[in-house]
Design a protein around this motif. Sequence first.
Motif, PDB file in Angstrom:
ATOM      1  N   VAL A  39       0.831  -1.207   0.000  1.00  0.00           N
ATOM      2  CA  VAL A  39       0.000   0.000   0.000  1.00  0.00           C
ATOM      3  C   VAL A  39       0.868   1.261   0.000  1.00  0.00           C
ATOM      4  N   CYS A  40       1.873   1.312   0.877  1.00  0.00           N
ATOM      5  CA  CYS A  40       2.738   2.495   0.943  1.00  0.00           C
ATOM      6  C   CYS A  40       3.504   2.712  -0.361  1.00  0.00           C
ATOM      7  N   ALA A  41       4.025   1.622  -0.933  1.00  0.00           N
ATOM      8  CA  ALA A  41       4.783   1.744  -2.187  1.00  0.00           C
ATOM      9  C   ALA A  41       3.882   2.200  -3.320  1.00  0.00           C
ATOM     10  N   ALA A  42       2.672   1.662  -3.400  1.00  0.00           N
ATOM     11  CA  ALA A  42       1.751   2.051  -4.475  1.00  0.00           C
ATOM     12  C   ALA A  42       1.355   3.517  -4.341  1.00  0.00           C
ATOM     13  N   LEU A  43       1.031   3.960  -3.130  1.00  0.00           N
ATOM     14  CA  LEU A  43       0.634   5.350  -2.923  1.00  0.00           C
ATOM     15  C   LEU A  43       1.794   6.310  -3.191  1.00  0.00           C
ATOM     16  N   ALA A 208       4.569   8.932   2.620  1.00  0.00           N
ATOM     17  CA  ALA A 208       4.391   7.527   2.241  1.00  0.00           C
ATOM     18  C   ALA A 208       5.739   6.821   2.107  1.00  0.00           C
ATOM     19  N   LEU A 209       6.737   7.516   1.568  1.00  0.00           N
ATOM     20  CA  LEU A 209       8.072   6.920   1.441  1.00  0.00           C
ATOM     21  C   LEU A 209       8.713   6.705   2.810  1.00  0.00           C
ATOM     22  N   ALA A 210       8.489   7.651   3.737  1.00  0.00           N
ATOM     23  CA  ALA A 210       9.015   7.463   5.092  1.00  0.00           C
ATOM     24  C   ALA A 210       8.367   6.252   5.764  1.00  0.00           C
ATOM     25  N   ALA A 211       7.047   6.107   5.600  1.00  0.00           N
ATOM     26  CA  ALA A 211       6.362   4.940   6.163  1.00  0.00           C
ATOM     27  C   ALA A 211       6.858   3.656   5.513  1.00  0.00           C
ATOM     28  N   LEU A 212       7.122   3.723   4.196  1.00  0.00           N
ATOM     29  CA  LEU A 212       7.639   2.553   3.486  1.00  0.00           C
ATOM     30  C   LEU A 212       9.014   2.157   4.014  1.00  0.00           C
ATOM     31  N   ALA A 213       9.881   3.154   4.219  1.00  0.00           N
ATOM     32  CA  ALA A 213      11.227   2.858   4.730  1.00  0.00           C
ATOM     33  C   ALA A 213      11.161   2.237   6.129  1.00  0.00           C
ATOM     34  N   LEU A 214      10.327   2.780   7.004  1.00  0.00           N
ATOM     35  CA  LEU A 214      10.200   2.229   8.355  1.00  0.00           C
ATOM     36  C   LEU A 214       9.659   0.801   8.324  1.00  0.00           C
ATOM     37  N   THR A 215       8.699   0.551   7.438  1.00  0.00           N
ATOM     38  CA  THR A 215       8.136  -0.802   7.344  1.00  0.00           C
ATOM     39  C   THR A 215       9.160  -1.786   6.792  1.00  0.00           C
ATOM     40  N   LEU A 216       9.982  -1.326   5.857  1.00  0.00           N
ATOM     41  CA  LEU A 216      11.037  -2.189   5.326  1.00  0.00           C
ATOM     42  C   LEU A 216      12.043  -2.555   6.417  1.00  0.00           C
ATOM     43  N   VAL A 217      12.437  -1.573   7.224  1.00  0.00           N
ATOM     44  CA  VAL A 217      13.358  -1.847   8.327  1.00  0.00           C
ATOM     45  C   VAL A 217      12.727  -2.834   9.312  1.00  0.00           C
ATOM     46  N   SER A 218      11.429  -2.632   9.594  1.00  0.00           N
ATOM     47  CA  SER A 218      10.732  -3.547  10.501  1.00  0.00           C
ATOM     48  C   SER A 218      10.679  -4.960   9.925  1.00  0.00           C
TER      49      SER A 218
END
Length: 339
Positions: A39-43, A208-218
Amino acid sequence: MRAGAGSSTRWSPAAFWRGCLAPWRTRRLLEAHLLVLFVCAALASTALFLCCGQTQRGAEALASREAPAVQGLAATRLAALRADQEAHTLVEMHLVDVAGSGETYRSQLSAADQGLSRIADRTDQDLGTVNGLLATYSNSLSLGTSLYRDQPLMREQKLHEADSLLTRKTVGLAPRLDDLQRNQLRHARATAAPGPWQRVGWWFAEVALAALALTLVSALFVLRDRCGRDWNVYLLAALVLTVLLAVVPLVTTFSVEHALDGALRDLEQITEVSRRTGPALADAQASVAETSEQVRRQLVADAWTGRVYRGTLVGGLLVVVLPALGLGLRLDSDYWRRR
């Protein structure tokens, strides 16, 4: 013992995150990460694509339509005024009968007509009235310096008629060109300025990119902590790509907007210089030509900018696909095939 107990309860980000994720089963945790990543990557990719596309379209429209129209109107106005000046000088110095003496004002009339012709398909404004006025003005000026050269009264009347067609308040050629210039400059500003929705889009994309980066780290932490896996190559690549997408398009957009602001300032200067009158018209024409060339250089399509735009599109697609591959393959290998 106390020192050991104290060190065992020391806070750390990994321990905090491990405690937050403790209630979740590993499979559900990975599936939740996969959904959030998608979702984050698509948005983020959609917002980046729309914002970068709008910036590039604005720059292209300013370079191909708005700037040439502003420059053409300025050149047309100066050429028309210069033609009137040269014709009066010709008559006052009694050079009408001298062979080749009228070439300067004729070339200026030709330049004014060509200037309007070149911008006809680059502006949405109606040039029909101005074209008609220019044709009538050119005819009166030519009659005053050629046909009635031996009839002073008729020559004076035709020259006065040409002056009236050129400078008459509101309806003359020069005032109408002034109105067209103001409108065209306003169109150029609107084309180059980023709209409020575009600014909102950039904020949305960065969040959205910041949320994506945090989710990737998680997700990388969960794979290493829960599954005992080494770093996932797909997720690491997606993380690097996310950082690049957060920085490179934004910096490029700031650079393009800075160039557009500089071009707009030059277009305003061109419009201001074109409203000069008096003996400095030749200098004004030279100044407009020089500044127009400077604007053209500023707005030349930058191959690097185009590559960044295309790279943003490709990177946006990859940042959607890579996390799906990284977690999807792991889930399929460890959990889905066992069902």
